[in-house]
Design an enzyme around this catalytic site. Structure first.
Site, PDB file in Angstrom:
ATOM      1  N   LYS A  80     -51.013   1.471  25.946  1.00  0.00           N
ATOM      2  CA  LYS A  80     -51.677   0.996  24.733  1.00  0.00           C
ATOM      3  C   LYS A  80     -51.389  -0.496  24.607  1.00  0.00           C
ATOM      4  CE  LYS A  80     -53.892   3.023  21.198  1.00  0.00           C
ATOM      5  NZ  LYS A  80     -54.775   4.169  21.173  1.00  0.00           N
ATOM      6  N   VAL A 188     -67.187  10.375  13.788  1.00  0.00           N
ATOM      7  CA  VAL A 188     -66.882  11.724  14.274  1.00  0.00           C
ATOM      8  C   VAL A 188     -67.174  12.780  13.205  1.00  0.00           C
ATOM      9  CG1 VAL A 188     -65.116  13.231  15.236  1.00  0.00           C
ATOM     10  CG2 VAL A 188     -65.116  10.807  15.825  1.00  0.00           C
TER      11      VAL A 188
HETATM   12  P1  NAD Z   1     -64.701   6.043  11.302  1.00  0.00           P
HETATM   13  O1  NAD Z   1     -64.022   4.826  10.819  1.00  0.00           O
HETATM   14  O2  NAD Z   1     -66.090   5.948  11.833  1.00  0.00           O
HETATM   15  O3  NAD Z   1     -64.721   7.161  10.158  1.00  0.00           O
HETATM   16  C1  NAD Z   1     -63.628   7.424   9.333  1.00  0.00           C
HETATM   17  C2  NAD Z   1     -64.192   7.751   7.967  1.00  0.00           C
HETATM   18  O4  NAD Z   1     -63.116   8.198   7.147  1.00  0.00           O
HETATM   19  C3  NAD Z   1     -64.838   6.564   7.273  1.00  0.00           C
HETATM   20  O5  NAD Z   1     -66.116   6.918   6.800  1.00  0.00           O
HETATM   21  C4  NAD Z   1     -63.870   6.249   6.133  1.00  0.00           C
HETATM   22  O6  NAD Z   1     -64.534   5.723   4.994  1.00  0.00           O
HETATM   23  C5  NAD Z   1     -63.291   7.615   5.861  1.00  0.00           C
HETATM   24  N1  NAD Z   1     -62.010   7.639   5.157  1.00  0.00           N
HETATM   25  C6  NAD Z   1     -60.982   6.763   5.204  1.00  0.00           C
HETATM   26  N2  NAD Z   1     -59.988   7.170   4.377  1.00  0.00           N
HETATM   27  C7  NAD Z   1     -60.401   8.313   3.805  1.00  0.00           C
HETATM   28  C8  NAD Z   1     -59.824   9.223   2.869  1.00  0.00           C
HETATM   29  N3  NAD Z   1     -58.629   9.010   2.338  1.00  0.00           N
HETATM   30  N4  NAD Z   1     -60.545  10.320   2.501  1.00  0.00           N
HETATM   31  C9  NAD Z   1     -61.769  10.544   3.018  1.00  0.00           C
HETATM   32  N5  NAD Z   1     -62.363   9.714   3.909  1.00  0.00           N
HETATM   33  C10 NAD Z   1     -61.690   8.624   4.295  1.00  0.00           C
HETATM   34  O7  NAD Z   1     -63.706   6.670  12.411  1.00  0.00           O
HETATM   35  P2  NAD Z   1     -64.065   7.751  13.508  1.00  0.00           P
HETATM   36  O8  NAD Z   1     -64.384   7.065  14.792  1.00  0.00           O
HETATM   37  O9  NAD Z   1     -65.004   8.751  12.951  1.00  0.00           O
HETATM   38  O10 NAD Z   1     -62.643   8.419  13.710  1.00  0.00           O
HETATM   39  C11 NAD Z   1     -62.115   9.318  12.754  1.00  0.00           C
HETATM   40  C12 NAD Z   1     -60.694   9.702  13.149  1.00  0.00           C
HETATM   41  O11 NAD Z   1     -60.706  10.277  14.454  1.00  0.00           O
HETATM   42  C13 NAD Z   1     -59.728   8.516  13.240  1.00  0.00           C
HETATM   43  O12 NAD Z   1     -58.435   8.962  12.864  1.00  0.00           O
HETATM   44  C14 NAD Z   1     -59.718   8.183  14.719  1.00  0.00           C
HETATM   45  O13 NAD Z   1     -58.517   7.562  15.111  1.00  0.00           O
HETATM   46  C15 NAD Z   1     -59.849   9.557  15.327  1.00  0.00           C
HETATM   47  N6  NAD Z   1     -60.423   9.560  16.670  1.00  0.00           N
HETATM   48  C16 NAD Z   1     -61.663   9.039  16.875  1.00  0.00           C
HETATM   49  C17 NAD Z   1     -62.205   9.049  18.164  1.00  0.00           C
HETATM   50  C18 NAD Z   1     -63.588   8.495  18.443  1.00  0.00           C
HETATM   51  O14 NAD Z   1     -64.089   8.679  19.566  1.00  0.00           O
HETATM   52  N7  NAD Z   1     -64.236   7.872  17.490  1.00  0.00           N
HETATM   53  C19 NAD Z   1     -61.469   9.589  19.233  1.00  0.00           C
HETATM   54  C20 NAD Z   1     -60.201  10.138  18.971  1.00  0.00           C
HETATM   55  C21 NAD Z   1     -59.691  10.115  17.684  1.00  0.00           C
END
Ligand code: NAD
Length: 350
Positions: A80, A188
């Site tokens: 990382k 996601v």
């Molecule tokens: P994103 O930023 O597109 O979506 C996250 C959403 O959560 C946003 O809409 C945000 O407004 C919302 N949010 C933040 N705090 C919140 C709360 N307290 N209550 C409700 N909603 C809240 O991120 P993503 O790419 O969809 O990823 C989501 C999670 O999955 C993250 O933890 C990320 O690390 C993990 N993840 C994502 C991927 C990927 O491919 N995108 C891969 C592995 C893990």
């Protein structure tokens, strides 16, 4: 600040600190373990308040990537990087170029990718200075499909397959009529909610960004709830797809779901929460096992492979989870503990 006696130092193979005076880049790259292959892991750009905070993050995150790659059966190690900078104001072309050079100095033992604060544009900037980057824009159709470099759709597919496996294991039912709460409808969470609705599940969603909730309600017909109300809903499955640390001493007492299966990284507030979930009969799909679809996606971007091969690998997440669930049941251990063991057994076996 110590490194070798740091509480999060776990026999990391290499931890490099770099400062580039001309661009102002201050960054750390940590390679945890390369026994299964080159270390792949995202580049987080975050305004850490001090160096110790950045070091702690990079040590923990790089170790997590070793576990994630191992459980996903990828020939990759864990690494990382972190850039100590504000992602909204500090990402100058010079700073990104300097980071590309820093990545290149690892000669491929570290491969970088997008993470919090970085995305496709930053990967494209790194790619001008190093070949050791994934998620940098369009890829060839033979490399898992002709897409934008965004691995989120594969993450969605993996989480969906994992959630289905978890509901089948714990509740002995399919998705038709299943009640699911999705926390966070970003990249996601929205995709997951869409697949759930299509499969006949009843879906509740929350998000702190109102426009995302409104879009989900409008386009998917799901029910919106306030952010704090998502934990206590009387649902079968809770799918955290927002931020980490949300399974903790405050949320656990109100949880009614019997299955937790979502994409968010580092869902457990503390390691002890894994025990509590186990004792309460709540089946927890370990986060780094269920959300590995994105990592699998970028692996195929780099190594090549058809879209079918990529999809089959992503869907294999369900089999890995079933193995973890079964062993957790047989050995009466929390799923998170079993996942760590299986991951390290595979690393040690080489
Ligand atoms: P994103 O930023 O597109 O979506 C996250 C959403 O959560 C946003 O809409 C945000 O407004 C919302 N949010 C933040 N705090 C919140 C709360 N307290 N209550 C409700 N909603 C809240 O991120 P993503 O790419 O969809 O990823 C989501 C999670 O999955 C993250 O933890 C990320 O690390 C993990 N993840 C994502 C991927 C990927 O491919 N995108 C891969 C592995 C893990």
């Amino acid at each position: 600040m110590t490194v070798f006696s740091h509480p999060d130092f776990d026999q990391h193979e290499k931890v490099a600190f770099h400062h580039d005076r001309a661009s102002g880049l201050t960054a750390i790259i940590a390679v945890h373990n390369t026994r299964l292959g080159p270390a792949l892991g995202g580049c987080r750009i975050y305004p850490y308040s001090n160096d110790a905070e950045a070091l702690r993050d990079v040590l923990r995150l790089s170790r997590g990537m070793t576990y994630k790659a191992s459980l996903a059966r990828l020939p990759l190690g864990g690494g990382k990087s972190v850039i100590i900078a504000n992602p909204h104001t500090d990402k100058t072309p010079e700073l990104l170029a300097a980071m590309g050079d820093f990545v290149e100095s690892f000669n491929g033992t570290y491969i970088t990718a997008a993470d919090s604060g970085s995305g496709v544009p930053e990967m494209e900037a790194f790619a001008k200075r190093t070949r050791h980057v994934v998620g940098a824009g369009n890829r060839d159709a033979s490399h898992g499909g002709n897409r934008s470099g965004d691995p989120s759709p594969s993450t969605v597919n993996g989480v969906f397959a994992g959630l289905k496996a978890a509901a089948g294991f714990r509740l002995d039912r399919d998705l038709q009529g299943l009640n699911v709460a999705v926390q966070g409808v970003g990249q996601v969470g929205f995709g997951l909610a869409a697949q759930l609705v299509e499969s006949g599940a009843n879906v509740w969603v929350s998000d702190v960004y109102p426009a995302n909730v409104e879009r989900a309600v409008r386009e998917l017909g799901v029910t919106a709830v306030a952010p704090d109300d998502i934990y206590g809903l009387d649902v079968d499955v809770f799918a955290p797809c927002a931020m980490g640390g949300i399974l903790n001493e405050t949320t656990l007492p109100v949880l009614k779901a019997k299955v937790i299966a979502g994409a968010a990284n580092n869902q457990l507030g503390t390691a002890a929460i894994a025990n509590e979930l186990h004792q309460r009969g709540i089946l927890y799909a370990p986060d780094y096992a269920i959300n590995a679809g994105g990592l699998i996606d970028v692996f195929y971007e780099r190594e090549g492979g058809s879209a079918d091969t990529l999809n089959a690998h992503v869907l294999g997440i369900a089999d890995t989870l079933k193995e973890i669930f079964l062993r957790s049941q047989e050995e009466n251990l929390p799923t998170a503990v079993v996942a760590d063991r299986v991951a390290m057994e595979r690393v040690n076996a080489g």
